[in-house]
Structures are given as structure tokens and as C-alpha cells.
Design a protein around this motif. Structure first.
Motif, mmCIF file in Angstrom:
data_model
loop_
_atom_site.group_PDB
_atom_site.id
_atom_site.type_symbol
_atom_site.label_atom_id
_atom_site.label_comp_id
_atom_site.label_asym_id
_atom_site.label_seq_id
_atom_site.Cartn_x
_atom_site.Cartn_y
_atom_site.Cartn_z
ATOM 1 N N GLY A 112 20.590 50.522 32.683
ATOM 2 C CA GLY A 112 20.825 51.773 33.193
ATOM 3 C C GLY A 112 20.495 53.039 32.156
ATOM 4 N N ALA A 113 20.910 52.735 30.901
ATOM 5 C CA ALA A 113 20.666 53.927 29.927
ATOM 6 C C ALA A 113 19.167 53.882 29.621
ATOM 7 N N ILE A 114 18.680 52.675 29.505
ATOM 8 C CA ILE A 114 17.243 52.700 28.737
ATOM 9 C C ILE A 114 16.198 52.881 29.484
ATOM 10 N N SER A 115 16.415 52.743 31.154
ATOM 11 C CA SER A 115 15.212 53.242 31.893
ATOM 12 C C SER A 115 14.416 54.239 31.730
ATOM 13 N N GLU A 116 15.261 55.443 31.611
ATOM 14 C CA GLU A 116 14.836 56.701 31.487
ATOM 15 C C GLU A 116 14.093 57.037 30.294
ATOM 16 N N PRO A 117 14.581 56.449 29.182
ATOM 17 C CA PRO A 117 13.642 56.581 27.964
ATOM 18 C C PRO A 117 12.360 55.663 28.146
ATOM 19 N N PHE A 172 16.730 40.566 32.148
ATOM 20 C CA PHE A 172 15.409 40.202 32.222
ATOM 21 C C PHE A 172 14.710 41.423 32.665
ATOM 22 N N GLY A 173 15.281 42.367 33.510
ATOM 23 C CA GLY A 173 14.670 43.517 33.958
ATOM 24 C C GLY A 173 14.260 44.208 32.685
ATOM 25 N N ILE A 174 15.029 44.415 31.708
ATOM 26 C CA ILE A 174 14.710 45.178 30.289
ATOM 27 C C ILE A 174 13.653 44.594 29.767
ATOM 28 N N LEU A 175 13.699 43.066 29.484
ATOM 29 C CA LEU A 175 12.689 42.300 28.950
ATOM 30 C C LEU A 175 11.270 42.708 29.707
ATOM 31 N N ASP A 176 11.245 42.762 30.880
ATOM 32 C CA ASP A 176 10.205 42.861 31.826
ATOM 33 C C ASP A 176 9.468 44.423 31.672
ATOM 34 N N GLU A 177 10.440 45.244 31.290
ATOM 35 C CA GLU A 177 10.247 46.562 31.278
ATOM 36 C C GLU A 177 9.535 47.077 29.941
ATOM 37 N N VAL A 178 10.139 46.420 28.984
ATOM 38 C CA VAL A 178 9.487 46.687 27.412
ATOM 39 C C VAL A 178 8.235 45.841 27.341
ATOM 40 N N LYS A 179 8.220 44.750 27.925
ATOM 41 C CA LYS A 179 6.814 43.946 27.965
ATOM 42 C C LYS A 179 5.807 44.596 28.613
ATOM 43 N N THR A 191 8.597 44.244 21.676
ATOM 44 C CA THR A 191 9.249 42.851 21.889
ATOM 45 C C THR A 191 10.628 43.084 22.329
ATOM 46 N N ALA A 192 11.029 42.078 23.154
ATOM 47 C CA ALA A 192 12.383 42.100 23.836
ATOM 48 C C ALA A 192 12.642 40.776 23.807
ATOM 49 N N GLN A 193 14.014 40.259 23.394
ATOM 50 C CA GLN A 193 14.297 38.837 23.545
ATOM 51 C C GLN A 193 15.834 39.119 24.068
#
Length: 281
Positions: A112-117, A172-179, A191-193
Motif C-alpha cells: 500500500g505504501a509503495i504504490s504511490e511513489p 508479487f504485486g510489488i515485484l510486478d510493479e517494479v519490473k 530488481t525486486a525479489q
């Protein structure tokens, strides 16, 4: 404080909340100080009354301000405790190189916190050269001592299966957004792991850019739910009631308490990460 920007893609309520939050975090609005009233915010920023109310509600949800009946809205006296994660993440994403290490139960708060940045990178307002995210969560394929069934403290495979779905959705949502940022060419290196490890942590930590640490404890609470058609009471770890404490590395004294605490937290994370098993979408 600057005026609302009509060209900014953020809603006016978010712009106003961001400006007021920045004033609180930088000390322009001090602990215990009264915020401008609703009508004052309307006049000063040219926003609707509902917009001003929504902006204040955002700050209340972040526990930065508190209402006093008949008196107005005030900055909390001890803002260092309830300060939200997102403003500090946004500050981190303004740097050329962003690193985020998270260890906890599900990754829901981080998602939730990382989506806006990340949205601001898409909008071109942030342009870091690199992003590295590591997410460490408990392995749902092995028995847990906690969370456990409340009646006999036994492991619940059905609960672990349920939590696995929640963990995967957020990690996986975070990983997909960073990718996606890398695939779009918006970040040169991204990269996100995610890894699982053979323990369930009773606390959560975030180490951001190796300089900022957030940590908090998971309360153990009874939670009634239905698992595979059976009403079940679990002793659950409830992140929604976790207060995050913030600590920033001392840039002058590497031997200070804060510097050593953050260094030890990073060392703990790295050691737990080293025994983890990588998971992928």
C-alpha cells in the motif's frame, strides 16, 4: 506551503494532504500546533470544503493529527511514533539509488505504501537510476508455531494456505510493479525479489536506503474466521494494529545508538535473507 497545482495529476485533496504532511515532518507545523481551520484552508488554497475535509481525514488516518471537539485539528504531540511509512518512502525515491529491505508477515503495508511513489515514477515526477527491493516473509509450506489455533495452539494448514494467497497477492504485486518500470524504460536498473524463510517474525522491519529504519511489533490477537468451511478461532498476528517506529542513521557518528541499531537490523535482515528460498510470480 505552495498553492494547489491544477496541472498536477494528483487529486487536490492529495496535494493538500501532502503539503500539510510535509509541513509537519519538517517542523513548520510543530507538535501541538493547531492546523488552519477548514474555511482557512478553503480560502488559502482555493479548494472546496469537501476537499479540505478529505485532506485532513488523510492526515488523521496516518495519525499525524488529532481532532479536539470545539477546538479544531492539532498536530499530534509525539509525531515521531505514528509517522507513516509512505512519506519516507517518497523521500527515498527522490534519491538516485533506492533500496528497500522488508521483513514481516505479509507485505500488505509495504504494498500500500509503495504504490504511490511508483506511480510518481510513471508520471515522471521521480526518476531514480536504480531500485532494489527485497521482501522476506515466512514460509507457508512448513508448520507455524504462530499463528496457531486458539483452542490447542496447533498449526493450521488451512490458515497457512489462506495466508499464502495474501502474501503472494501483495509480494508479487510489488515485484510486478517494479519490473514494469524497468520494462517501460523508466528506471535503468530495477530488481525486486521475494523470499520465504523458516520462521514467523513477531515484528516487521523496513530498512530504506540503508539510512532509515521502521520497525514495529505484531500484536497477537484472537481472530474468528471460517477455514475450509469450519469456524475457527486463530491466534493471529495483526499488522493493522502495528505502530511503526522510525529511526534515522546518524550521519555524523557511525557509533551512535541509532547508527548501530540500524546496522544491526540490516545485518539481521541479510542473515535471514541468506537462508531464504526465492519465490516468483
Amino acid at each position: 506551503m505552495t498553492a494547489i497545482d491544477p496541472e498536477d495529476p494528483r487529486p487536490a485533496r492529495r496535494q493538500l494532504a501532502d503539503m500539510l504532511r510535509a509541513a509537519i515532518l519538517t517542523g513548520k507545523l510543530k507538535p501541538g500546533e493547531k492546523l488552519p481551520s477548514g474555511p482557512q484552508l478553503v480560502r488559502q488554497y482555493g479548494v472546496a470544503k469537501a476537499t479540505a475535509e478529505q485532506a485532513i481525514r488523510i492526515l488523521k488516518d496516518e495519525d499525524l493529527v488529532v481532532s479536539r471537539t470545539g477546538s479544531g485539528v492539532f498536530v499530534r504531540q509525539r509525531t515521531e511514533k505514528p509517522v507513516g511509512l509512505r512519506p519516507h518512502l517518497e523521500r527515498a525515491f527522490a534519491e538516485p539509488n533506492v533500496t528497500i529491505d522488508f521483513a514481516g508477515f505479509s507485505g500488505e503495508t509495504l504494498h500500500g505504501a509503495i504504490s504511490e511513489p511508483l506511480d510518481k515514477i510513471r508520471d515522471g515526477r521521480f526518476r531514480p537510476d536504480s531500485i532494489t527491493v527485497r521482501i522476506l516473509v515466512p514460509d507457508p509450506d512448513i508448520p507455524w508455531s504462530l499463528p496457531s489455533r486458539a483452542d490447542d495452539l496447533s498449526d493450521s494448514p488451512a490458515f497457512r494456505k489462506r495466508m499464502a494467497r495474501i502474501m503472494e497477492r501483495h509480494t508479487f504485486g510489488i515485484l510486478d510493479e517494479v519490473k514494469e518500470l524497468h520494462d517501460l524504460g523508466l528506471v535503468e536498473s530495477a530488481t525486486a525479489q521475494a523470499r520465504v524463510y523458516p520462521a514467523v517474525s513477531l515484528f516487521k522491519i523496513y530498512v530504506i536506503n540503508t539510512t532509515d529504519l521502521f520497525y514495529g511489533y505484531y500484536p497477537i490477537e484472537r481472530h474468528d474466521l471460517v477455514l475450509e468451511g469450519e469456524p475457527t478461532t486463530m491466534l493471529d498476528l495483526t499488522g493493522k494494529n502495528t505502530v511503526l517506529f522510525h529511526m534515522e542513521r546518524d550521519s555524523v557518528d557511525p557509533e551512535s545508538f541509532k547508527s548501530q541499531f540500524i546496522a544491526q537490523s540490516q545485518q539481521w535482515f541479510d542473515s535471514a535473507w541468506s537462508i531464504g528460498r526465492e519465490i516468483q510470480p
